[in-house]
Design a protein around this motif. Structure first.
Motif, PDB file in Angstrom:
ATOM      1  N   VAL A 370      30.586  24.370  40.128  1.00  0.00           N
ATOM      2  CA  VAL A 370      31.804  24.522  39.325  1.00  0.00           C
ATOM      3  C   VAL A 370      33.034  23.985  40.051  1.00  0.00           C
ATOM      4  O   VAL A 370      33.925  23.380  39.439  1.00  0.00           O
ATOM      5  N   ARG A 371      33.108  24.188  41.356  1.00  0.00           N
ATOM      6  CA  ARG A 371      34.312  23.814  42.107  1.00  0.00           C
ATOM      7  C   ARG A 371      34.730  22.355  41.892  1.00  0.00           C
ATOM      8  O   ARG A 371      35.907  22.093  41.595  1.00  0.00           O
ATOM      9  N   PRO A 372      33.837  21.346  42.058  1.00  0.00           N
ATOM     10  CA  PRO A 372      34.288  19.959  41.894  1.00  0.00           C
ATOM     11  C   PRO A 372      34.774  19.644  40.489  1.00  0.00           C
ATOM     12  O   PRO A 372      35.689  18.830  40.315  1.00  0.00           O
ATOM     13  N   LEU A 373      34.200  20.289  39.477  1.00  0.00           N
ATOM     14  CA  LEU A 373      34.662  20.062  38.110  1.00  0.00           C
ATOM     15  C   LEU A 373      36.059  20.634  37.909  1.00  0.00           C
ATOM     16  O   LEU A 373      36.937  19.980  37.332  1.00  0.00           O
ATOM     17  N   VAL A 374      36.284  21.847  38.390  1.00  0.00           N
ATOM     18  CA  VAL A 374      37.603  22.475  38.264  1.00  0.00           C
ATOM     19  C   VAL A 374      38.652  21.661  39.017  1.00  0.00           C
ATOM     20  O   VAL A 374      39.776  21.467  38.530  1.00  0.00           O
ATOM     21  N   GLU A 375      38.297  21.171  40.194  1.00  0.00           N
ATOM     22  CA  GLU A 375      39.241  20.397  40.988  1.00  0.00           C
ATOM     23  C   GLU A 375      39.660  19.124  40.263  1.00  0.00           C
ATOM     24  O   GLU A 375      40.832  18.738  40.267  1.00  0.00           O
ATOM     25  N   GLN A 376      38.707  18.453  39.597  1.00  0.00           N
ATOM     26  CA  GLN A 376      39.044  17.230  38.866  1.00  0.00           C
ATOM     27  C   GLN A 376      39.904  17.521  37.641  1.00  0.00           C
ATOM     28  O   GLN A 376      40.840  16.778  37.333  1.00  0.00           O
ATOM     29  N   ILE A 377      39.584  18.600  36.933  1.00  0.00           N
ATOM     30  CA  ILE A 377      40.424  18.984  35.784  1.00  0.00           C
ATOM     31  C   ILE A 377      41.848  19.263  36.258  1.00  0.00           C
ATOM     32  O   ILE A 377      42.823  18.872  35.614  1.00  0.00           O
ATOM     33  N   ALA A 378      41.970  19.938  37.404  1.00  0.00           N
ATOM     34  CA  ALA A 378      43.296  20.259  37.953  1.00  0.00           C
ATOM     35  C   ALA A 378      44.064  18.986  38.301  1.00  0.00           C
ATOM     36  O   ALA A 378      45.279  18.910  38.094  1.00  0.00           O
ATOM     37  N   LEU A 499      28.436  35.758  43.160  1.00  0.00           N
ATOM     38  CA  LEU A 499      29.778  35.182  43.274  1.00  0.00           C
ATOM     39  C   LEU A 499      30.592  35.974  44.283  1.00  0.00           C
ATOM     40  O   LEU A 499      30.698  37.201  44.181  1.00  0.00           O
ATOM     41  N   PRO A 500      31.198  35.315  45.277  1.00  0.00           N
ATOM     42  CA  PRO A 500      32.037  36.045  46.238  1.00  0.00           C
ATOM     43  C   PRO A 500      33.158  36.793  45.523  1.00  0.00           C
ATOM     44  O   PRO A 500      33.756  36.278  44.574  1.00  0.00           O
ATOM     45  N   SER A 501      33.461  37.971  45.971  1.00  0.00           N
ATOM     46  CA  SER A 501      34.487  38.780  45.296  1.00  0.00           C
ATOM     47  C   SER A 501      35.848  38.114  45.361  1.00  0.00           C
ATOM     48  O   SER A 501      36.671  38.275  44.452  1.00  0.00           O
ATOM     49  N   TRP A 502      36.110  37.347  46.441  1.00  0.00           N
ATOM     50  CA  TRP A 502      37.436  36.703  46.545  1.00  0.00           C
ATOM     51  C   TRP A 502      37.594  35.585  45.514  1.00  0.00           C
ATOM     52  O   TRP A 502      38.713  35.269  45.102  1.00  0.00           O
ATOM     53  N   GLU A 508      40.836  36.149  38.433  1.00  0.00           N
ATOM     54  CA  GLU A 508      41.579  37.233  37.779  1.00  0.00           C
ATOM     55  C   GLU A 508      43.086  37.017  37.897  1.00  0.00           C
ATOM     56  O   GLU A 508      43.834  37.254  36.943  1.00  0.00           O
ATOM     57  N   LYS A 509      43.546  36.551  39.070  1.00  0.00           N
ATOM     58  CA  LYS A 509      44.976  36.312  39.245  1.00  0.00           C
ATOM     59  C   LYS A 509      45.462  35.205  38.317  1.00  0.00           C
ATOM     60  O   LYS A 509      46.541  35.308  37.715  1.00  0.00           O
ATOM     61  N   ALA A 510      44.681  34.125  38.185  1.00  0.00           N
ATOM     62  CA  ALA A 510      45.082  33.016  37.307  1.00  0.00           C
ATOM     63  C   ALA A 510      45.039  33.418  35.838  1.00  0.00           C
ATOM     64  O   ALA A 510      45.631  32.743  34.993  1.00  0.00           O
ATOM     65  N   LEU A 511      44.360  34.522  35.530  1.00  0.00           N
ATOM     66  CA  LEU A 511      44.224  34.988  34.148  1.00  0.00           C
ATOM     67  C   LEU A 511      45.140  36.162  33.824  1.00  0.00           C
ATOM     68  O   LEU A 511      44.961  36.831  32.805  1.00  0.00           O
ATOM     69  N   GLN A 512      46.124  36.414  34.660  1.00  0.00           N
ATOM     70  CA  GLN A 512      47.057  37.511  34.389  1.00  0.00           C
ATOM     71  C   GLN A 512      47.816  37.252  33.079  1.00  0.00           C
ATOM     72  O   GLN A 512      48.306  36.135  32.848  1.00  0.00           O
ATOM     73  N   PRO A 513      47.927  38.239  32.192  1.00  0.00           N
ATOM     74  CA  PRO A 513      48.649  38.036  30.925  1.00  0.00           C
ATOM     75  C   PRO A 513      50.106  37.631  31.127  1.00  0.00           C
ATOM     76  O   PRO A 513      50.662  36.899  30.312  1.00  0.00           O
ATOM     77  N   GLU A 514      50.736  38.088  32.213  1.00  0.00           N
ATOM     78  CA  GLU A 514      52.134  37.755  32.474  1.00  0.00           C
ATOM     79  C   GLU A 514      52.205  36.520  33.379  1.00  0.00           C
ATOM     80  O   GLU A 514      51.650  36.532  34.486  1.00  0.00           O
ATOM     81  N   PRO A 515      52.874  35.462  32.953  1.00  0.00           N
ATOM     82  CA  PRO A 515      52.869  34.192  33.700  1.00  0.00           C
ATOM     83  C   PRO A 515      53.318  34.324  35.151  1.00  0.00           C
ATOM     84  O   PRO A 515      52.759  33.675  36.037  1.00  0.00           O
ATOM     85  N   SER A 528      42.215  28.586  46.182  1.00  0.00           N
ATOM     86  CA  SER A 528      41.664  29.943  46.279  1.00  0.00           C
ATOM     87  C   SER A 528      40.205  30.026  45.838  1.00  0.00           C
ATOM     88  O   SER A 528      39.540  31.022  46.079  1.00  0.00           O
ATOM     89  N   LEU A 529      39.720  28.969  45.179  1.00  0.00           N
ATOM     90  CA  LEU A 529      38.301  28.915  44.833  1.00  0.00           C
ATOM     91  C   LEU A 529      37.459  28.401  45.998  1.00  0.00           C
ATOM     92  O   LEU A 529      36.233  28.508  45.985  1.00  0.00           O
ATOM     93  N   HIS A 530      38.142  27.813  47.009  1.00  0.00           N
ATOM     94  CA  HIS A 530      37.440  27.254  48.167  1.00  0.00           C
ATOM     95  C   HIS A 530      37.489  28.173  49.384  1.00  0.00           C
ATOM     96  O   HIS A 530      36.611  28.119  50.240  1.00  0.00           O
TER      97      HIS A 530
END
Length: 575
Positions: A370-378, A499-502, A508-515, A528-530
């Motif tokens: 998943v990491r390389p795909l997310v990095e390219q989208i970013a 999946l590592p808890s970190w 979870e932090k990137a999905l916080q309802p408040e920006p 933070s995914l690495h």
């Protein structure tokens, strides 16, 4: 016959340490010469700012580059206004990040005058106190009005300039062209010190060498004591297209919608192979360019929406957005090779599958995949954000993965360009984003930010790892921020125990309802995914094995050794 000009340009820093003026001119090849015309621009930075020369350069370059990225179906006025508003928003954003936020005299601020000569018409655009003149016999007629307010005792200030405010008001008017017409663009370092008669005389002496005429005008300003930068551009119309070509250029701004296309049909030089996707809003076809044999993708608007001007504006905006962005992770439009007879856009063909299909083939993918795909989208997202644009509809169906694993973001129909207000937005019923991937603030009707795109990316990341959505279908039911705050995050580790808890904490932090509780930038989320986020380690949320594996294993070994000693002691005591 095509439009032909003779031009001359000259710029000099004069008695100043650096040149804060910037100028440029672009004469494109066909078919853009007929459909877009010739663009000329001149910008002047304010002397009190150390970065105004950069502002002038950015304004001219963005005008010349981005104007030719706009759709051929837009009028000159619409195209230029969109481009200048976007440039103003970018400059204003730079001011908000630096000293210019509190003192615009030290910010990214400049004035600009520009012309687009298309067919038999000159379109003039103006903000500030640079000037455009037209030569009539031995006299110069000023065609622009200075946006400068006099406050007495020789003091004045700019009433309008690029970069000062988030909103931009642009002067625009047109002039009918005739062969032999001559225009002069000049900064105040020239027109405040060189008399009109001297400008006219220089042009007459060097009629066939306008660069020499421009140099002579600048030298005249220097000899008369001009203390400012000096820049002048001279444009003479040598030849105009015939009326028939002019009519074709006019029709290019009123293109009809194409018919429904069938396989093997030939359409505007493209042979249709098959339909890739169809909906109530658009149709996408795989086609072959008959002149080059290249595979391309044609996107046409729905015939049912031919009367919806807001929809057609957004359809055309998509092509402009794509042309402005240069990234290997964003779908590229195909350069125009011939004039169009209908309203459609052409993109590169990516042979691969959507991320939605990839997830079906890789349910609950490992974090390493998943990491390389997310990095390219970013990276693709950053290309949008650098230009003060948002994608606003990131979802698996709008992301392609080719055979090499390269990711490309597609479909920019919901993209938002900073400062550009769509025509008749109240009529635009196009949903901006998909509910299950949109950030809560967007669903509540608030303007999105880069953190809104980050939220969408985090939803996609969660879904790739778990095959589920972080908040299920509850997001669509929330009607207020308070309801969004009550949403319960479903830990990804329930579906992906390894999946590592970190990593789970990062998502979870990137999905916080408040920006404001999300990461400040998408790069922080990717990082933070690495590796563990130090904030999580400080808060004690990470287990010891992930905070400090060496200490964990040493402690475990010591405990095991102690246990062995105690066991041996018990055995010995028992005989």
């Amino acid at each position: 016959m095509s439009l032909t000009l003779r031009t001359g340009q000259c710029s000099d820093k004069g008695r100043k340490p650096c040149n804060q003026d910037f100028h440029g001119l672009c004469v494109p090849a066909q078919p853009q010469l007929a459909t877009k015309g010739i663009a000329i621009a001149l910008a002047d930075g304010i002397s009190s700012s150390d970065v105004s020369h950069l502002a002038a350069q950015a304004a001219v370059r963005s005008f010349l580059d981005d104007y030719y990225c706009t759709s051929d179906a837009w009028s000159v006025k619409t195209s230029v206004e969109r481009v200048l508003v976007a440039a103003n928003s970018w400059l204003h954003a730079q001011n908000q990040r630096g000293p210019g936020r509190y003192d615009k005299d030290r910010g990214w601020v400049c004035t600009l005058s520009a012309m687009v000569l298309k067919s038999r018409t000159a379109h003039l655009f103006h903000v500030g106190d640079t000037r455009i003149y037209q030569l009539h016999g031995k006299a110069l007629e000023q065609l622009t009005q200075d946006h400068r307010v006099q406050v007495g005792a020789g003091q004045s200030y700019l009433a309008r300039a690029l970069g000062v405010h988030g909103h931009l008001e642009i002067d625009h008017h047109t002039v009918a062209l005739a062969e032999g017409d001559t225009f002069v663009l000049a900064t105040d370092g020239v027109y405040e010190h060189v008399p009109p008669a001297a400008i006219v005389a220089a042009i007459e002496r060097h009629g066939d060498a306008l660069d020499r005429a421009a140099r002579e005008i600048v030298d005249e300003g220097l000899s008369r004591g001009s203390p400012d930068n000096l820049t002048v551009q001279i444009v003479r119309v040598e030849r105009l297209p015939d009326p028939q070509a002019s009519e074709l250029a006019r029709l290019a701004t009123e293109l009809p919608l194409p018919p429904m296309l069938e396989p093997r049909a030939v359409f505007d030089g493209y042979r249709i192979v098959r339909e890739l996707h169809g909906s109530s809003r658009s149709h996408i076809y795989l086609a072959t360019d008959e002149s080059s044999g290249e595979a391309v993708v044609l996107k046409t608007p729905s015939i049912d929406l031919h009367g919806d001007r807001a929809y057609l504006e957004r359809f055309l905006l998509e092509e402009w957005v794509a042309r402005r962005i240069s990234s290997p992770h964003v779908l590229k439009p195909r350069a125009g090779v011939r004039a169009r007879s209908f309203l459609y856009v052409v993109f590169e063909y990516v042979e691969g599958r959507t991320l939605a299909q990839w997830m079906l083939d890789h349910p609950r993918a490992d974090i390493a995949a998943v990491r390389p795909l997310v990095e390219q989208i970013a990276r693709g997202m950053r290309a949008f954000h650098r230009l003060e644009m948002l994608h606003q509809d990131l979802r698996p169906e709008n992301i392609m993965v080719d055979a090499t694993g390269t990711v490309k973001i597609i479909d920019f129909g919901a993209a938002r360009v900073a400062g550009v207000v769509e025509m008749a937005p109240e009529r635009d019923v196009h949903p901006l984003g998909t509910v299950t991937y949109s950030a809560p603030e967007c669903l509540l009707g608030q303007p999105g930010t880069a953190r809104s795109d980050q939220f969408s990316l985090a939803v996609i990341t969660y879904q790739m790892l778990t095959g589920q959505l972080p908040y299920g279908t509850e997001v669509a039911k929330c009607k207020s921020l308070a309801e969004h705050r009550r949403l319960k995050y479903r830990t990804a580790r329930q579906a992906q125990p390894r999946l590592p808890s970190w990593v789970d904490d990062a998502i979870e932090k990137a999905l916080q309802p408040e920006p404001h509780k999300r990461y400040g930038d998408v790069d922080e989320f990717v990082a933070s995914l690495h590796r563990p986020d130090p904030d999580f380690a400080r808060s004690g949320r990470l287990p010891l094995i992930e905070r400090n594996p060496l200490v964990f294993w040493k402690s475990l070994s010591a405990l095991l050794a102690l246990g062995c000693v105690l066991l041996l002691a018990l055995l010995h005591a028992g005989g």
